[in-house]
Design a protein around this motif. Structure first.
Motif, PDB file in Angstrom:
ATOM      1  N   ARG A 111      -6.693   0.220  15.669  1.00  0.00           N
ATOM      2  CA  ARG A 111      -7.776   0.165  14.940  1.00  0.00           C
ATOM      3  C   ARG A 111      -8.023   0.742  13.556  1.00  0.00           C
ATOM      4  O   ARG A 111      -8.908   1.011  12.966  1.00  0.00           O
ATOM      5  N   ARG A 112      -6.918   1.590  13.337  1.00  0.00           N
ATOM      6  CA  ARG A 112      -7.210   2.384  11.984  1.00  0.00           C
ATOM      7  C   ARG A 112      -5.724   1.907  10.990  1.00  0.00           C
ATOM      8  O   ARG A 112      -4.420   1.804  11.422  1.00  0.00           O
ATOM      9  N   MET A 113      -6.015   2.009   9.936  1.00  0.00           N
ATOM     10  CA  MET A 113      -5.112   1.940   8.802  1.00  0.00           C
ATOM     11  C   MET A 113      -3.973   3.164   8.850  1.00  0.00           C
ATOM     12  O   MET A 113      -4.344   4.270   9.041  1.00  0.00           O
ATOM     13  N   LEU A 114      -2.654   2.969   8.642  1.00  0.00           N
ATOM     14  CA  LEU A 114      -1.703   3.994   8.735  1.00  0.00           C
ATOM     15  C   LEU A 114      -1.429   4.380   7.286  1.00  0.00           C
ATOM     16  O   LEU A 114      -1.111   3.603   6.563  1.00  0.00           O
ATOM     17  N   PRO A 115      -1.407   5.783   7.019  1.00  0.00           N
ATOM     18  CA  PRO A 115      -1.124   6.138   5.481  1.00  0.00           C
ATOM     19  C   PRO A 115       0.197   5.987   5.262  1.00  0.00           C
ATOM     20  O   PRO A 115       1.328   5.631   6.207  1.00  0.00           O
ATOM     21  N   MET A 116       0.446   5.625   4.012  1.00  0.00           N
ATOM     22  CA  MET A 116       1.476   5.098   3.630  1.00  0.00           C
ATOM     23  C   MET A 116       2.719   6.247   3.629  1.00  0.00           C
ATOM     24  O   MET A 116       3.876   5.796   3.855  1.00  0.00           O
ATOM     25  N   GLU A 117       2.330   7.427   3.578  1.00  0.00           N
ATOM     26  CA  GLU A 117       3.427   8.545   3.882  1.00  0.00           C
ATOM     27  C   GLU A 117       4.081   8.527   5.409  1.00  0.00           C
ATOM     28  O   GLU A 117       5.025   8.892   5.746  1.00  0.00           O
ATOM     29  N   TRP A 118       3.163   7.952   6.452  1.00  0.00           N
ATOM     30  CA  TRP A 118       3.691   7.708   7.604  1.00  0.00           C
ATOM     31  C   TRP A 118       4.408   6.537   7.530  1.00  0.00           C
ATOM     32  O   TRP A 118       5.526   6.593   8.199  1.00  0.00           O
TER      33      TRP A 118
ATOM     34  N   HIS B  21       3.227  -8.989   9.904  1.00  0.00           N
ATOM     35  CA  HIS B  21       3.415  -8.594   8.576  1.00  0.00           C
ATOM     36  C   HIS B  21       3.785  -7.288   8.231  1.00  0.00           C
ATOM     37  O   HIS B  21       3.651  -6.577   9.173  1.00  0.00           O
ATOM     38  N   GLU B  22       4.576  -6.871   7.210  1.00  0.00           N
ATOM     39  CA  GLU B  22       4.855  -5.666   6.639  1.00  0.00           C
ATOM     40  C   GLU B  22       3.390  -4.828   6.325  1.00  0.00           C
ATOM     41  O   GLU B  22       2.584  -5.384   5.717  1.00  0.00           O
ATOM     42  N   MET B  23       3.375  -3.523   6.711  1.00  0.00           N
ATOM     43  CA  MET B  23       2.379  -2.777   6.367  1.00  0.00           C
ATOM     44  C   MET B  23       2.519  -2.471   4.913  1.00  0.00           C
ATOM     45  O   MET B  23       3.500  -1.675   4.543  1.00  0.00           O
ATOM     46  N   VAL B  24       1.478  -2.402   3.993  1.00  0.00           N
ATOM     47  CA  VAL B  24       1.375  -1.871   2.900  1.00  0.00           C
ATOM     48  C   VAL B  24       0.150  -1.070   2.678  1.00  0.00           C
ATOM     49  O   VAL B  24      -0.484  -1.136   3.625  1.00  0.00           O
ATOM     50  N   ALA B  25      -0.038  -0.806   1.280  1.00  0.00           N
ATOM     51  CA  ALA B  25      -1.409   0.261   0.875  1.00  0.00           C
ATOM     52  C   ALA B  25      -2.769  -0.649   1.167  1.00  0.00           C
ATOM     53  O   ALA B  25      -3.658   0.027   1.900  1.00  0.00           O
TER      54      ALA B  25
END
Length: 281
Positions: free
Chosen positions: A84-91, A132-136
């Motif tokens: 349920r949360r967006m994952l930071p790009m650094e992760w 799909h690929e995760m992006v910002a």
């Protein structure tokens, strides 16, 4: 053997985590949510599955702890499966071979929150699941694969969600080999042809009787139990049926009783039969 850190929740999380494990993916870490005591828990438990398989399972961990864990694992992949949360790009950057999310719509349509509920509310005749690929940006990355499912004109969001869960399982099963072999052909989303929707609150289930019978019927289907439900003054309405040949009473909108049954007059002059109602104290 490929290694994946998995962020997962809900039925899609349970089913898709099982797909990864059955495919022989090494999953050293599962991250999930603690169940909200104020929420109706009608779905499966990712924590029960992962702990039962002897996997280290973190529930809503502190970001610093989680980032350290991901660095230690150095996974090939990160999968977000109804987390349920967006994952930071650094992760996401810590996944050597890519980070991927399973979304409950046919992207680029219905990016954002509660995609199945929104699709039903908007009167769509199909939806589906997209890996799909995760992006910002949320739900904006390149598409790996997707599977469509039909939406019946009287189906509730929960009924459609079950079909979307089946579709998610199909998509992931199809995608594992291309991803692990490096042969997956990702395609860029045409975001200008899509749509983005935010989350829904219980108050969003309030019925506006000036709307058409079809719009109100779709709202009822979209938020029917186990979701919070549609309501009007003093009454919760869980199931409706459009009565195209029934004349509406003159000069009034909303619920009325006739020969022991509940009906409602709508803004377009059509009538809904209220098949399941319950009083609100």
């Amino acid at each position: 053997m490929s290694c994946a850190a998995v962020f997962a929740y809900h039925d899609v999380g349970v089913r898709c985590l099982r797909v990864l494990l059955d495919a022989g993916i090494d999953v050293p870490l599962v991250v999930t949510h603690r169940d909200d005591p104020n929420e109706n828990h009608w779905f499966g438990s990712v924590a029960t599955l992962s702990l039962g398989r002897g996997i280290e399972t973190l529930q809503d961990p502190e970001p610093e702890i989680l980032q350290r864990k991901l660095r230690e694992i150095a996974p090939d992949f990160i999968f977000s499966l109804y987390y349920r949360r967006m994952l930071p790009m650094e992760w996401l950057a810590l996944a050597k071979r890519g980070a991927f999310n399973m979304h409950g719509s046919l992207l680029p349509k219905y990016r954002g929150r509660a995609p199945v509920n929104w699709a039903v509310l908007m009167g769509e005749t199909e939806t589906g699941a997209t890996l799909h690929e995760m992006v910002a940006k949320p739900d904006a990355g390149r598409i790996v694969d997707q599977e469509s499912v039909p939406i019946g004109e009287d189906e509730t969001a929960a009924e459609v969600f079950r079909k979307v869960t089946d579709a998610a399982e199909i998509v992931l099963k199809r995608s594992i080999e291309p991803l692990t072999k490096g042969t997956a052909e990702l395609r860029v989303q045409e975001l200008d042809k899509g749509s983005y929707f935010g989350g829904r609150k219980p108050e969003d289930g309030r019925i506006d009787w000036s709307k058409s019978a079809r719009e109100i019927h779709n709202l009822v289907r979209a938020v029917a139990p186990p979701y919070p439900g549609a309501f009007t003054e003093g009454m919760k309405i869980n199931k409706t049926q459009i009565e195209p040949d029934r004349p509406a009473p003159f000069g009034r909108l909303g619920p009325y009783r006739e020969k022991g049954a509940w009906f409602a007059a709508c803004g377009d002059g059509k009538v809904l039969r209220l098949l399941e109602v319950e009083p609100i104290p």
